[in-house]
Design a protein around this motif. Structure first.
Motif, PDB file in Angstrom:
ATOM      1  N   ASP A 172      40.374 -72.938 -58.043  1.00  0.00           N
ATOM      2  CA  ASP A 172      41.781 -73.140 -57.676  1.00  0.00           C
ATOM      3  C   ASP A 172      42.396 -71.842 -57.158  1.00  0.00           C
ATOM      4  O   ASP A 172      43.121 -71.850 -56.157  1.00  0.00           O
ATOM      5  N   TYR A 173      42.122 -70.741 -57.839  1.00  0.00           N
ATOM      6  CA  TYR A 173      42.625 -69.456 -57.347  1.00  0.00           C
ATOM      7  C   TYR A 173      42.169 -69.234 -55.900  1.00  0.00           C
ATOM      8  O   TYR A 173      42.968 -68.911 -55.025  1.00  0.00           O
ATOM      9  N   PHE A 174      40.881 -69.405 -55.654  1.00  0.00           N
ATOM     10  CA  PHE A 174      40.336 -69.159 -54.319  1.00  0.00           C
ATOM     11  C   PHE A 174      40.925 -70.126 -53.289  1.00  0.00           C
ATOM     12  O   PHE A 174      41.219 -69.738 -52.161  1.00  0.00           O
ATOM     13  N   ALA A 175      41.111 -71.383 -53.667  1.00  0.00           N
ATOM     14  CA  ALA A 175      41.693 -72.365 -52.757  1.00  0.00           C
ATOM     15  C   ALA A 175      43.127 -71.993 -52.367  1.00  0.00           C
ATOM     16  O   ALA A 175      43.597 -72.375 -51.292  1.00  0.00           O
ATOM     17  N   CYS A 176      43.804 -71.233 -53.234  1.00  0.00           N
ATOM     18  CA  CYS A 176      45.187 -70.817 -52.979  1.00  0.00           C
ATOM     19  C   CYS A 176      45.290 -69.452 -52.313  1.00  0.00           C
ATOM     20  O   CYS A 176      46.393 -68.970 -52.065  1.00  0.00           O
ATOM     21  N   GLY A 177      44.155 -68.802 -52.056  1.00  0.00           N
ATOM     22  CA  GLY A 177      44.187 -67.532 -51.340  1.00  0.00           C
ATOM     23  C   GLY A 177      43.880 -66.288 -52.145  1.00  0.00           C
ATOM     24  O   GLY A 177      43.907 -65.177 -51.607  1.00  0.00           O
ATOM     25  N   THR A 178      43.606 -66.413 -53.435  1.00  0.00           N
ATOM     26  CA  THR A 178      43.227 -65.246 -54.231  1.00  0.00           C
ATOM     27  C   THR A 178      41.915 -64.693 -53.691  1.00  0.00           C
ATOM     28  O   THR A 178      40.995 -65.452 -53.380  1.00  0.00           O
ATOM     29  N   LEU A 179      41.824 -63.372 -53.590  1.00  0.00           N
ATOM     30  CA  LEU A 179      40.621 -62.734 -53.062  1.00  0.00           C
ATOM     31  C   LEU A 179      39.613 -62.379 -54.151  1.00  0.00           C
ATOM     32  O   LEU A 179      38.408 -62.436 -53.915  1.00  0.00           O
ATOM     33  N   VAL A 180      40.115 -61.970 -55.334  1.00  0.00           N
ATOM     34  CA  VAL A 180      39.238 -61.541 -56.431  1.00  0.00           C
ATOM     35  C   VAL A 180      39.791 -62.069 -57.749  1.00  0.00           C
ATOM     36  O   VAL A 180      40.993 -61.985 -58.010  1.00  0.00           O
ATOM     37  N   VAL A 181      38.893 -62.596 -58.584  1.00  0.00           N
ATOM     38  CA  VAL A 181      39.246 -63.029 -59.940  1.00  0.00           C
ATOM     39  C   VAL A 181      38.302 -62.342 -60.910  1.00  0.00           C
ATOM     40  O   VAL A 181      37.079 -62.433 -60.760  1.00  0.00           O
ATOM     41  N   TRP A 182      38.888 -61.661 -61.879  1.00  0.00           N
ATOM     42  CA  TRP A 182      38.090 -61.063 -62.954  1.00  0.00           C
ATOM     43  C   TRP A 182      38.018 -62.023 -64.125  1.00  0.00           C
ATOM     44  O   TRP A 182      39.041 -62.556 -64.571  1.00  0.00           O
ATOM     45  N   TYR A 241      34.971 -70.127 -75.036  1.00  0.00           N
ATOM     46  CA  TYR A 241      33.507 -70.067 -75.042  1.00  0.00           C
ATOM     47  C   TYR A 241      32.940 -71.473 -75.154  1.00  0.00           C
ATOM     48  O   TYR A 241      33.595 -72.369 -75.670  1.00  0.00           O
ATOM     49  N   GLY A 242      31.745 -71.659 -74.641  1.00  0.00           N
ATOM     50  CA  GLY A 242      31.084 -72.954 -74.690  1.00  0.00           C
ATOM     51  C   GLY A 242      31.080 -73.616 -73.325  1.00  0.00           C
ATOM     52  O   GLY A 242      31.733 -73.158 -72.382  1.00  0.00           O
ATOM     53  N   ALA A 243      30.338 -74.714 -73.209  1.00  0.00           N
ATOM     54  CA  ALA A 243      30.151 -75.399 -71.928  1.00  0.00           C
ATOM     55  C   ALA A 243      31.470 -75.888 -71.331  1.00  0.00           C
ATOM     56  O   ALA A 243      31.717 -75.730 -70.132  1.00  0.00           O
ATOM     57  N   ARG A 244      32.320 -76.468 -72.157  1.00  0.00           N
ATOM     58  CA  ARG A 244      33.606 -76.979 -71.655  1.00  0.00           C
ATOM     59  C   ARG A 244      34.458 -75.827 -71.118  1.00  0.00           C
ATOM     60  O   ARG A 244      35.045 -75.935 -70.039  1.00  0.00           O
ATOM     61  N   ALA A 245      34.537 -74.733 -71.859  1.00  0.00           N
ATOM     62  CA  ALA A 245      35.329 -73.577 -71.425  1.00  0.00           C
ATOM     63  C   ALA A 245      34.788 -73.016 -70.114  1.00  0.00           C
ATOM     64  O   ALA A 245      35.561 -72.643 -69.220  1.00  0.00           O
ATOM     65  N   GLU A 246      33.470 -72.972 -69.976  1.00  0.00           N
ATOM     66  CA  GLU A 246      32.870 -72.462 -68.727  1.00  0.00           C
ATOM     67  C   GLU A 246      33.256 -73.339 -67.545  1.00  0.00           C
ATOM     68  O   GLU A 246      33.582 -72.832 -66.463  1.00  0.00           O
ATOM     69  N   ARG A 247      33.227 -74.661 -67.731  1.00  0.00           N
ATOM     70  CA  ARG A 247      33.620 -75.584 -66.656  1.00  0.00           C
ATOM     71  C   ARG A 247      35.091 -75.391 -66.286  1.00  0.00           C
ATOM     72  O   ARG A 247      35.447 -75.363 -65.108  1.00  0.00           O
ATOM     73  N   GLU A 248      35.942 -75.263 -67.302  1.00  0.00           N
ATOM     74  CA  GLU A 248      37.373 -75.086 -67.055  1.00  0.00           C
ATOM     75  C   GLU A 248      37.653 -73.765 -66.337  1.00  0.00           C
ATOM     76  O   GLU A 248      38.489 -73.715 -65.427  1.00  0.00           O
ATOM     77  N   MET A 249      36.954 -72.709 -66.735  1.00  0.00           N
ATOM     78  CA  MET A 249      37.162 -71.409 -66.099  1.00  0.00           C
ATOM     79  C   MET A 249      36.663 -71.427 -64.650  1.00  0.00           C
ATOM     80  O   MET A 249      37.303 -70.865 -63.761  1.00  0.00           O
ATOM     81  N   ALA A 250      35.539 -72.081 -64.399  1.00  0.00           N
ATOM     82  CA  ALA A 250      35.017 -72.187 -63.031  1.00  0.00           C
ATOM     83  C   ALA A 250      35.987 -72.986 -62.154  1.00  0.00           C
ATOM     84  O   ALA A 250      36.234 -72.629 -60.997  1.00  0.00           O
ATOM     85  N   ALA A 251      36.542 -74.060 -62.706  1.00  0.00           N
ATOM     86  CA  ALA A 251      37.497 -74.873 -61.949  1.00  0.00           C
ATOM     87  C   ALA A 251      38.763 -74.064 -61.642  1.00  0.00           C
ATOM     88  O   ALA A 251      39.303 -74.145 -60.528  1.00  0.00           O
TER      89      ALA A 251
END
Length: 181
Positions: free
Chosen positions: A123-133, A109-119
């Motif tokens: 990365d998942y999407f760049a590698c071909g993942t279609l959906v991330v929960w 939780y918090g701004a840093r965690a949000e940035r890390e989760m978005a990044a």
């Protein structure tokens, strides 16, 4: 002065506990708490039931490595996943899963965690993942389902609703309330 040696997938195999390989370094993941751990396990169990009844892919629990090939990341370790790739035997799965689940732990939780989760989602999407929960048991928006086709606008699932991971896991659904059993 000596240069730091870049860690490899082979180094990651030797790590005890959950870790990922990011920017050439082993990034250890701390153990999670009771509720997030159960939520990840319940999602895996539901995916496993879908695998057995419908096929089309394989359900994976926490601590399974997915070897990927980005300039700054060589592995992903979702809390639960659905993969349609080939059997790699005793090695990490080759490539990202088509569906990845990240359950928020106490420290996510918090701004840093949000940035890390978005990044990490990027990365998942760049590698071909279609959906991330992004599963947040402390929020009214329990499941944010991000899709590669529209990564900035997640589909929100709340208590009392039925979540899905379309198009990654065709026909699979899970009641959000089951995450709180």
């Amino acid at each position: 002065m000596s240069a730091k040696t870049r860690a490899t997938i082979e180094d990651l195999y030797k790590v005890k506990g959950k870790a990922e390989l990011v920017n050439g370094e082993i990034v250890h993941m701390s153990p999670t708490g009771r509720r997030p751990g159960r939520a990840g396990g319940l999602i895996y169990a539901s995916l496993l039931q879908h695998e057995r009844s419908h096929g089309g892919g394989y359900a994976f629990p926490d601590n399974v490595g997915f070897a990927v090939h980005l300039p700054h990341r060589e592995s992903l370790g979702p809390d639960a996943a659905w993969d349609t790739g080939p059997d790699t035997g005793m090695d990490f799965c080759d490539g990202a899963p088509v569906f990845a689940v990240e359950v928020r732990s106490k420290e996510d939780y918090g701004a840093r965690a949000e940035r890390e989760m978005a990044a990490k989602r990027a990365d998942y999407f760049a590698c071909g993942t279609l959906v991330v929960w992004d599963v947040d048991l402390q929020s009214e928006d329990v499941v944010k389902s991000y899709k590669a086709s529209d990564p900035e606008n997640p589909v929100i699932f709340r208590r009392g609703e039925i979540a899905d991971a379309e198009p990654a896991v065709p026909g699979w659904t899970m009641a959000v309330d089951e995450l709180f059993v």
